[in-house]
Design an enzyme around this catalytic site. Structure first.
Site, PDB file in Angstrom:
ATOM      1  N   GLY A  16       0.780  -1.234   0.000  1.00 42.22           N
ATOM      2  CA  GLY A  16       0.000   0.000   0.000  1.00 42.22           C
ATOM      3  C   GLY A  16       0.808   1.278   0.000  1.00 42.22           C
ATOM      4  N   ARG A  71     -14.210 -15.429 -10.866  1.00 40.31           N
ATOM      5  CA  ARG A  71     -13.980 -13.987 -10.911  1.00 40.31           C
ATOM      6  C   ARG A  71     -15.285 -13.193 -10.905  1.00 40.31           C
ATOM      7  NH1 ARG A  71      -8.770 -12.478 -11.900  1.00 40.31           N
ATOM      8  NH2 ARG A  71      -7.356 -14.127 -12.618  1.00 40.31           N
ATOM      9  N   HIS A 115       0.326   2.413 -13.637  1.00 39.22           N
ATOM     10  CA  HIS A 115       1.159   1.358 -14.218  1.00 39.22           C
ATOM     11  C   HIS A 115       2.612   1.816 -14.238  1.00 39.22           C
ATOM     12  CE1 HIS A 115       2.256  -2.048 -16.724  1.00 39.22           C
ATOM     13  NE2 HIS A 115       2.854  -1.216 -17.568  1.00 39.22           N
ATOM     14  N   ASP A 151      -3.868  -2.899 -19.139  1.00 39.19           N
ATOM     15  CA  ASP A 151      -2.963  -1.761 -19.299  1.00 39.19           C
ATOM     16  C   ASP A 151      -3.245  -0.952 -20.565  1.00 39.19           C
ATOM     17  OD1 ASP A 151      -1.692  -2.406 -16.918  1.00 39.19           O
ATOM     18  OD2 ASP A 151      -0.252  -3.726 -17.918  1.00 39.19           O
ATOM     19  N   ALA A 179       8.336   8.358  -8.269  1.00 35.70           N
ATOM     20  CA  ALA A 179       7.557   9.183  -9.188  1.00 35.70           C
ATOM     21  C   ALA A 179       6.070   8.867  -9.079  1.00 35.70           C
ATOM     22  CB  ALA A 179       8.041   8.971 -10.621  1.00 35.70           C
ATOM     23  N   GLU A 180       5.738   7.594  -8.911  1.00 37.22           N
ATOM     24  CA  GLU A 180       4.332   7.204  -8.751  1.00 37.22           C
ATOM     25  C   GLU A 180       3.692   7.920  -7.564  1.00 37.22           C
ATOM     26  OE1 GLU A 180       3.437   3.019  -8.694  1.00 37.22           O
ATOM     27  OE2 GLU A 180       5.142   2.566  -9.988  1.00 37.22           O
TER      28      GLU A 180
END
Length: 219
Positions: A16, A71, A115, A151, A179-180
């Protein structure tokens, strides 16, 4: 009149760190914040991000994907929990599950992901090793709206970092992750402030025709 904050649910599977960046930026209880994280959901009981959420006073639940036969059933439970929280936007922050086409369609343009590469390059996993193997000079991260194909989806914002001669996948990955932590709050703020619109299947920021915001964070 002050606009109501955008209610957000954050989905995680691991430690997290991007969740923590969002918490640090917007805070669980900041009256002037344009974003309010109303729910954190993990598909793994051992995810470290659950404790981060609890420490910040944010409701956190585990919906273990292993408890469902498929799923579709898992995504139905996930969708129900998100809607019960009142969330208006779903933020994937290291959520390591492929979502079904029905779930993605139900949250179209209200579901974002980050991503660790400059999409459309290096979709999928192991992006840092692949970037080094290709010899690219810039690598980075992308925030995008989610579509069913992995993506893909309209790009909201990107952050570029240099690839250094002595980089390893770990050192490059650490630079991208840093950077994220700057990029995700920026992109979420743009959405919350109503500065992101769609032109067909392309993102426009501030009505100026740009498909995304691109910046290079200080190293």
């Amino acid at each position: 009149m002050v606009a109501k904050p955008l209610k957000v649910a954050v989905l995680i599977s691991g430690r997290g760190s991007n969740l923590q960046a969002l918490i640090d930026h917007f805070g669980p209880i900041i009256t002037s914040s344009p974003v309010r994280i109303v729910q954190v959901i993990s598909n793994r009981p051992d995810a470290g991000g659950i404790e981060r959420a609890k420490k910040a006073g944010i409701p956190a639940v585990v919906i273990d994907h292993k408890s469902f036969p498929d799923r579709i059933a898992f995504d139905a439970s996930l969708d129900r929990a998100i809607r019960e929280s009142g969330a208006e936007l779903v933020v994937l922050a290291g959520f390591m599950r492929l979502l079904t086409e029905g779930f993605v369609a139900a949250w179209r343009n209200r579901l974002i992901n980050i991503h660790p590469a400059l999409l459309p390059s290096f979709r999928g996993t192991d992006t840092h090793r692949r970037a080094l193997k290709r010899g690219v000079k810039l690598h980075g991260a992308t925030v995008h709206f989610v579509r069913h194909e992995t993506d893909t989806g309209p790009i909201i914002a990107q952050a570029a970092v240099p690839v250094l001669a002595n980089d390893t996948p770990d050192t490059l990955g650490a630079r991208v992750l840093s950077a994220e932590h700057k990029l995700y709050p920026l992109a979420l703020r743009l959405i919350a402030e109503g500065r992101v619109t769609m032109d067909g299947d392309r993102v426009v920021v501030d009505g100026k025709g740009e498909p995304s915001v691109l910046f290079s964070p200080a190293s």
